[in-house]
Design a protein around this motif. Structure first.
Motif, PDB file in Angstrom:
ATOM      1  N   GLN A 297       0.820  -1.211   0.000  1.00  0.00           N
ATOM      2  CA  GLN A 297       0.000   0.000   0.000  1.00  0.00           C
ATOM      3  C   GLN A 297       0.853   1.260   0.000  1.00  0.00           C
ATOM      4  O   GLN A 297       0.503   2.246  -0.650  1.00  0.00           O
ATOM      5  N   ARG A 298       1.948   1.221   0.720  1.00  0.00           N
ATOM      6  CA  ARG A 298       2.835   2.387   0.722  1.00  0.00           C
ATOM      7  C   ARG A 298       3.430   2.616  -0.670  1.00  0.00           C
ATOM      8  O   ARG A 298       3.572   3.777  -1.113  1.00  0.00           O
ATOM      9  N   GLU A 300       2.163   1.412  -3.721  1.00  0.00           N
ATOM     10  CA  GLU A 300       1.168   1.581  -4.777  1.00  0.00           C
ATOM     11  C   GLU A 300       0.117   2.636  -4.465  1.00  0.00           C
ATOM     12  O   GLU A 300      -0.614   3.060  -5.364  1.00  0.00           O
ATOM     13  N   GLY A 301       0.027   3.034  -3.204  1.00  0.00           N
ATOM     14  CA  GLY A 301      -1.026   3.944  -2.793  1.00  0.00           C
ATOM     15  C   GLY A 301      -2.262   3.179  -2.362  1.00  0.00           C
ATOM     16  O   GLY A 301      -2.373   1.965  -2.569  1.00  0.00           O
ATOM     17  N   ARG A 305      -9.133   6.632   2.092  1.00  0.00           N
ATOM     18  CA  ARG A 305      -8.439   7.198   3.239  1.00  0.00           C
ATOM     19  C   ARG A 305      -9.472   7.624   4.290  1.00  0.00           C
ATOM     20  O   ARG A 305     -10.545   8.131   3.944  1.00  0.00           O
ATOM     21  N   THR A 354      -9.772   7.879  -2.537  1.00  0.00           N
ATOM     22  CA  THR A 354      -8.609   8.760  -2.539  1.00  0.00           C
ATOM     23  C   THR A 354      -8.789   9.974  -3.451  1.00  0.00           C
ATOM     24  O   THR A 354      -8.308  11.072  -3.140  1.00  0.00           O
TER      25      THR A 354
END
Length: 388
Positions: A297-298, A300-301, A305, A354
């Motif tokens: 996740q860090r 690829e995003g 949120r 997001t």
């Protein structure tokens, strides 16, 4: 622990059911004191707990302006010790336990294999190879079973939740109360530190943490000392305007600070990265349960949120599970919501896609069939007083 303070699972005021038969509910050692003080008792996750005494707004303002005290005895206390304990906790928890000196604490997460949040908790290092972990009431059995299943033979791990009571003193006059209470016999711990002392031969753990954003202390003591400790705090705290406070004010206070609520804002299908709490995740550690998902996740995003929002203009306060709309399409639902006594407007939190999870983004909240405008805001929604 709201970061890095004690997290509880208090529901939004006005959403708590009435208490069923008392015999069906667990009671903290302070139950009789709450009844004596006229608290409105409710069923909270199988516990008979006070939701309010004089009123949620009154108790909220007491904590923001001077001092309030909460019963947190329903929360869990685990004790772990042994030479392998540090390494074991580092494999289970997201934060880096190696960074803790004796007497320090940190907010952290216990994750499942997919990186979802089983629980958020605070770990206190009370000696070189000894730790106290304070966990959410609804998660005591699940947390203990999960951690015990992963414990090596060199770790002594005990669930002593039934043996301890917890009392949280919160408010800008907390430090004054501490000094007056002990009369200079003990130096108050700094923020995110814990003091281990004996009072009349009994162990007390006094941590400078909390779930309101204000300065404060959480006191864990033997269960049979709870009533005396509670009444001593109320008696001495009278000089500083202390008030007993219930779950309702606890929820509005934490929500103004955007502190997450386990079971609502945090869940097994949501990660700390999605919740915007990566500061409490050390991805430099080579191995901990759930790490692979968080690393991905860090890199690829994330697709959603957790963000706070504030209602615009006159509208009813939001609650959890209210639909959220953008450009006529439902994009999410609220995870928490309430009237903010400080801001005097409805506030809440939600996992927003997001693409829309930006400060000042305009959204709409469906409240009982009508859509009301709201704005995504920056955390926190309220700036609490500074620790002295």
């Amino acid at each position: 622990m709201a970061p890095p303070s004690r997290i509880d699972t208090s529901p939004a005021p006005g959403t708590l059911p009435s208490v069923p038969a008392e015999s069906a509910l667990k009671k903290t050692p302070l139950h009789a004191e709450h009844v004596r003080l006229g608290a409105k008792m409710v069923d909270f996750g199988g516990w008979s707990m006070p939701v309010q005494y004089t009123g949620i707004i009154d108790e909220h303002h007491a904590v923001r302006s001077h001092l309030g005290v909460f019963d947190i005895s329903h929360m869990g206390q685990f004790f772990a010790e042994g030479p392998e304990t540090e390494a074991w906790l580092n494999r289970l928890l997201t934060n880096n336990v190696q960074r803790l000196a004796v007497g320090e604490c940190q907010y952290t997460f216990l994750l499942n294999d997919q990186g979802g949040v089983i629980d958020d908790l605070i770990v206190y290092r009370t000696a070189a190879d000894r730790y106290l972990l304070v966990v959410n009431a609804a998660k005591i059995d699940e947390d203990f079973a999960w951690m015990k299943a992963h414990a090596p033979g060199g770790v002594q791990f005990e669930n002593r939740s039934d043996q301890f009571a917890g009392i949280a003193v919160q408010g800008p006059k907390s430090a004054q109360l501490f000094d007056a209470f002990f009369g200079g016999r003990h130096s108050r711990p700094a923020r995110n530190e814990i003091l281990v002392i004996a009072i009349e031969g009994q162990p007390y753990f006094i941590a400078r943490t909390g779930y309101t954003g204000e300065d404060g202390f959480e006191v864990f003591c033997p269960a049979d000392r709870a009533v005396k400790s509670w009444n001593d705090i109320l008696r001495k705290g009278g000089e500083f305007g202390i008030k007993p406070c219930g779950l309702g004010a606890r929820d509005t206070l934490r929500l103004e600070m955007c502190f997450p609520l386990n079971g609502s804002d945090l869940a097994p299908d949501k990660t700390p990265i999605e919740a915007g709490l990566s500061i409490f995740v050390d991805l430099q550690k080579p191995d901990f349960i759930g790490r692979e998902t968080l690393v991905r996740q860090r890199q690829e995003g994330v697709k959603r949120r957790l963000v706070p929002f504030k209602m615009s203009g006159a509208s009813p306060p939001p609650r959890s599970h209210y639909a959220i709309y953008k450009d006529g399409q439902q994009i999410a639902e609220t995870t928490s919501g309430s009237l903010s006594p400080t801001l005097k407007i409805g506030i809440g939190m939600a996992y927003i896609p997001t693409a829309y999870a930006r400060i000042n983004e305009q959204i709409e909240i469906d409240i009982r069939g009508r859509r009301f405008p709201a704005t995504i805001e920056k955390k926190p929604l309220h700036r609490a007083s500074k620790t002295s």
